[in-house]
Design a protein around this motif. Structure first.
Motif, PDB file in Angstrom:
ATOM      1  N   ARG A  51      92.058  47.987  27.386  1.00 12.96           N
ATOM      2  CA  ARG A  51      90.772  47.165  27.725  1.00 12.96           C
ATOM      3  C   ARG A  51      90.207  47.606  28.916  1.00 12.96           C
ATOM      4  NH1 ARG A  51      90.575  42.677  24.493  1.00 12.96           N
ATOM      5  NH2 ARG A  51      89.408  41.601  25.812  1.00 12.96           N
ATOM      6  N   ALA A  52      91.230  48.039  30.081  1.00 12.82           N
ATOM      7  CA  ALA A  52      90.749  48.471  31.325  1.00 12.82           C
ATOM      8  C   ALA A  52      90.130  49.737  31.231  1.00 12.82           C
ATOM      9  CB  ALA A  52      92.014  48.875  32.264  1.00 12.82           C
ATOM     10  N   GLN A  53      90.318  50.642  30.143  1.00  5.42           N
ATOM     11  CA  GLN A  53      89.720  51.948  29.825  1.00  5.42           C
ATOM     12  C   GLN A  53      88.489  51.587  29.179  1.00  5.42           C
ATOM     13  OE1 GLN A  53      92.761  53.674  27.093  1.00  5.42           O
ATOM     14  NE2 GLN A  53      93.480  54.985  28.838  1.00  5.42           N
ATOM     15  N   ALA A  54      88.288  50.897  28.348  1.00  9.81           N
ATOM     16  CA  ALA A  54      86.952  50.365  27.715  1.00  9.81           C
ATOM     17  C   ALA A  54      85.945  49.880  28.833  1.00  9.81           C
ATOM     18  CB  ALA A  54      87.124  49.205  26.756  1.00  9.81           C
ATOM     19  N   ALA A  55      86.527  49.253  29.784  1.00 11.36           N
ATOM     20  CA  ALA A  55      85.538  48.492  30.758  1.00 11.36           C
ATOM     21  C   ALA A  55      85.112  49.851  31.580  1.00 11.36           C
ATOM     22  CB  ALA A  55      86.149  47.451  31.424  1.00 11.36           C
ATOM     23  N   SER A 232      87.740  62.581  30.225  1.00  7.74           N
ATOM     24  CA  SER A 232      88.052  61.382  30.828  1.00  7.74           C
ATOM     25  C   SER A 232      88.009  61.013  32.256  1.00  7.74           C
ATOM     26  CB  SER A 232      89.636  61.117  30.152  1.00  7.74           C
ATOM     27  OG  SER A 232      90.386  62.375  30.685  1.00  7.74           O
ATOM     28  N   THR A 233      87.022  61.977  32.884  1.00  7.06           N
ATOM     29  CA  THR A 233      87.119  61.755  34.395  1.00  7.06           C
ATOM     30  C   THR A 233      86.648  60.252  34.752  1.00  7.06           C
ATOM     31  OG1 THR A 233      84.666  62.793  34.232  1.00  7.06           O
ATOM     32  CG2 THR A 233      86.604  64.325  34.474  1.00  7.06           C
ATOM     33  N   ASP A 237      90.602  55.756  37.641  1.00 12.28           N
ATOM     34  CA  ASP A 237      91.487  54.871  38.215  1.00 12.28           C
ATOM     35  C   ASP A 237      92.360  53.905  37.197  1.00 12.28           C
ATOM     36  OD1 ASP A 237      89.349  53.685  37.121  1.00 12.28           O
ATOM     37  OD2 ASP A 237      88.868  52.267  38.530  1.00 12.28           O
ATOM     38  N   VAL A 238      92.549  54.405  36.007  1.00 18.48           N
ATOM     39  CA  VAL A 238      93.201  54.189  34.931  1.00 18.48           C
ATOM     40  C   VAL A 238      94.330  54.621  34.517  1.00 18.48           C
ATOM     41  CG1 VAL A 238      92.997  52.752  32.568  1.00 18.48           C
ATOM     42  CG2 VAL A 238      91.388  52.614  34.112  1.00 18.48           C
TER      43      VAL A 238
END
Length: 247
Positions: A51-55, A232-233, A237-238
């Motif tokens: 979910r953090a990656q999606a944000a 994925s740069t 921060d995830v």
């Protein structure tokens, strides 16, 4: 490739990390024969990291120049892809419901993950132990053309993707399209867009597509130009090490 060259931009992303990805990683180095995943494949949800990656993906989309922002968004019907798309679009100023004329998320079943048939939920060890004849057939035919009983080969997947992109050309000519789906959809789209061979695509597939990574092609009339692949740069921060799990 017809159905893609008529577009202006094509952006693909894999869904964020799922609970099935975590279950797979927990089994690495063990002698387990199947994943401990209670949901059917279509219902596997995102993890908290996913979910953090999606944000973060959404913030990357929001920062795109106006002439590169997607005008059409299409997702796999699987929960992990739908939730990735929904969370990402919520971060952008040009998507619904924030904007009156904002983007609307469309769903297309042709973007679903590859169907594994009787091998679904099994580890490689599980396949060798429970279906030794299938493991032997996979070795003989190779990954691209092998079709598990009740499942799909990579070549089968290419057929439904060709159909999807032909329809997309008719529905959004000249558009900028974001596709939110699965790692194999990203890999096989590259196969189609860049006209790769079986050997080339299987070599590319050896490097797993990272969760919530971005792959982009610009189409300017002279053929597709790859801008980035498996980038994925935007996830720095995830905790986003590429998942080894195919789901």
């Amino acid at each position: 490739m017809a159905g893609v060259n008529a577009l202006r931009w094509l952006i693909l992303t894999r869904h964020g990390e799922s609970t099935a990805n975590l279950a797979y990683e927990a089994l690495l180095g063990t002698d387990a024969e199947e994943y401990d995943v209670p949901e059917r494949d279509a219902d596997v949800p995102l993890s908290d990291t996913g979910r953090a990656q999606a944000a973060n993906l959404g913030r990357w989309l929001a920062a795109l120049p106006e002439d590169e922002r997607p005008t059409t968004v299409v997702a796999s019907p699987f929960v992990r892809a739908l939730d990735t798309a929904g969370i990402a679009l919520a971060q952008t100023p040009y998507a619904a419901p924030q904007a009156p004329d904002g983007l609307r998320l469309r769903v297309d079943e042709r973007l679903r993950d590859r169907e594994q048939g009787v091998l679904s939920g099994l580890t490689e060890l599980g396949v060798r132990r429970r279906f030794p004849d299938e493991a032997d057939r996979l070795r003989r035919l190779g990954k691209f053309y092998y079709r598990p009983p009740g499942g799909e080969s990579w070549a089968d997947l290419a057929l439904r993707l060709r159909s999807f992109y032909r329809d997309l050309e008719a529905q959004a000519p000249g558009g900028r399209v974001l596709v939110v789906a699965h790692d194999v959809i990203v890999v096989m789209t590259r196969y189609l867009v860049e006209g790769l061979s079986e050997r080339e695509v299987l070599e590319i597939e050896k490097t797993r597509v990272a969760n919530a990574s971005v792959s982009r092609w610009r189409l300017d009339g002279s053929g597709p130009r790859a801008v980035c692949y498996n980038d994925s740069t935007h996830l720095t921060d995830v905790d986003d090490s590429p998942s080894k799990a195919p789901r």
